[in-house]
Design a protein around this motif. Structure first.
Motif: not given
Ligand code: DWN
Length: 410
Positions: A333-334, A353-358
């Motif tokens: 959850g970072i 963007r990074m997957p999930g946390q974008r």
């Protein structure tokens, strides 16, 4: 996007599987989010890890369509890392000598990416064939004169090549055996493709390193299997191939280089590894029982470290838009409340963007300008190479944070 729940072992087809780690529903680790897709939903898939009580193979239970994972816009290019390029060159030159390869030899690489390895054989006048389903890397390979079939390696493709008389003296397969949904078909295909006197030289991340160093972030949907020597030996023997030699490598957090042949000639390196694993109990669920607790400890410890630094008003970035980084930030959850950006040298990842946390991905050159107080090393497996490249950042007072096996400031 489709996925399939597997209730039977990917190697021995047993139904005697036991889940020992659940990383939740996570987005695809290499499916970076482009700027024009920020409002689009991201598919998430279960990420549960199981042990097979019958053949000891560790595996995830969800199979995501490989066409989704590895074809359009697959962002991984092996040639980004000078260390990996040298590692691969040394491997090729060793085999040219060991196997006395010449212009009459054929070397085939499965998942040949951007030609990072086969180019060394081309330079020596040896005939090669790359096979890779990702069009970007395959086109990059062709541009450096590495002939590449942009396709998945399957038992059917192996049969077609054999029918054309294209039998291999050497078959390479680095960081691919764990990725294929048809594990047995892939290995049978290697058997078909090899000359009777040929050798397959395969690199895989080592399960013992993953457990010992708590490398849970290397678990994602591209990696269907997590190999011990015990499980590998059973897998190859099922197809009339013999794991005759292994080398322990430091790359990717601890890997094995496997030397596999149609002729049985098992060396001490294999028998010793099998004995060590048996003594450790890697063929029993007990070896894995505390892993989930250790993963939870890393999660809580890293979250506390990052939150405390933010509470002190510190700015934190990250380095390496790696697939393993996606597992880490999404399981723990970072989010952008903790990490402002990720830098990376791979131009194909910039602006995404990074997957999930974008979390936005920026060019690595910008790190010294942005000068965050701390940088979380998502690509911890390349820590030395990255710190050397970013020595100006550390010389200016910046500090790196490693996430595993124990979160800490370097
Ligand atoms: O199995 C796989 C491994 C081998 O590579 C693939 N399924 C996917 C991929 O996993 P990964 O993305 O976690 O691998 P890497 O190679 O650890 O990722 C490193 C990231 O860091 C890449 O995005 C490239 C980047 N990098 C960088 O920016 N500067 C790497 C180095 C060495 C650097 O100096």
């Amino acid at each position: 996007m489709p996925s399939t729940f597997e209730s039977r072992c990917r190697s021995c087809d047993s139904d005697n599987l036991e889940v020992f780690l659940d990383l939740g529903n996570t987005p695809l680790a290499d499916r970076l989010v482009s700027a024009d897709a920020l409002d689009a939903p991201e598919p998430r898939y279960p990420l549960k890890v199981a042990f097979c009580h019958d053949c000891s193979l560790v595996q995830i239970l969800e199979t995501v369509d490989p066409e989704v994972l590895f074809t359009d816009n697959y962002p991984y290019f092996s040639s980004i890392s000078p260390f990996l390029l040298q590692h691969s060159r040394d491997n090729a030159l060793d085999l040219i000598e060991r196997r006395r390869l010449d212009q009459d030899s054929l070397v085939v690489e499965l998942a040949s990416n951007d030609g990072y390895l086969l180019k060394n054989y081309v330079e020596s006048g040896i005939t090669v064939l790359g096979i890779d389903p990702a069009d970007g890397p395959a086109e990059a390979a062709e541009r450096i004169n590495v002939p590449t079939l942009c396709d998945f390696f399957t038992i059917d493709l192996a049969r077609r090549l054999a029918d054309q008389g294209k039998l291999a003296d050497v078959v390479h397969g680095n960081n691919v055996l764990a990725h294929v949904a048809d594990t047995n078909g892939f290995v049978e295909g290697i058997k078909i493709l090899l000359k009777p006197t040929g050798i397959a030289v395969i690199e895989v991340p080592y399960l013992k390193s993953l457990i010992d160093h708590c490398e849970f972030d290397t678990i994602y949907h591209e990696h269907l299997c997590y190999f011990s020597v015990t499980a590998l030996d059973k897998l190859f023997r099922r197809h009339g191939l013999y794991l005759n030699e292994i080398k322990h490598l430091g790359i990717h957090g601890g890997s094995l280089r496997l030397y596999v042949e149609p002729i049985e000639d098992v060396q001490a390196s294999v028998s010793e590894a099998l004995a060590d694993e048996y003594a450790l109990g890697i063929d029993t669920i007990r070896y894995f029982e505390d892993f989930s607790l250790r993963v939870q400890h890393v999660k809580q410890s890293l979250l506390a470290l990052l939150r405390n630094l933010k509470a002190e008003g510190k700015r934190i970035g990250a380095y390496g838009a790696a697939a393993k980084g996606a597992t880490l930030i999404n399981f723990i959850g970072i989010d952008t409340g903790l990490i402002d950006f990720v830098v990376d040298r791979n131009v194909h990842k910039h602006g995404k963007r990074m997957p999930g946390q974008r979390i936005p991905i920026l060019p690595a050159e910008q790190l010294i300008e942005l000068m965050p107080d701390y940088v979380l090393l998502l690509a911890w497996n390349f820590a030395d190479e990255i710190r050397s490249e970013q020595n100006a950042y550390e010389a200016s007072g910046g500090q790196f944070i490693v996430p595993i096996p124990e979160p800490g400031i370097l």
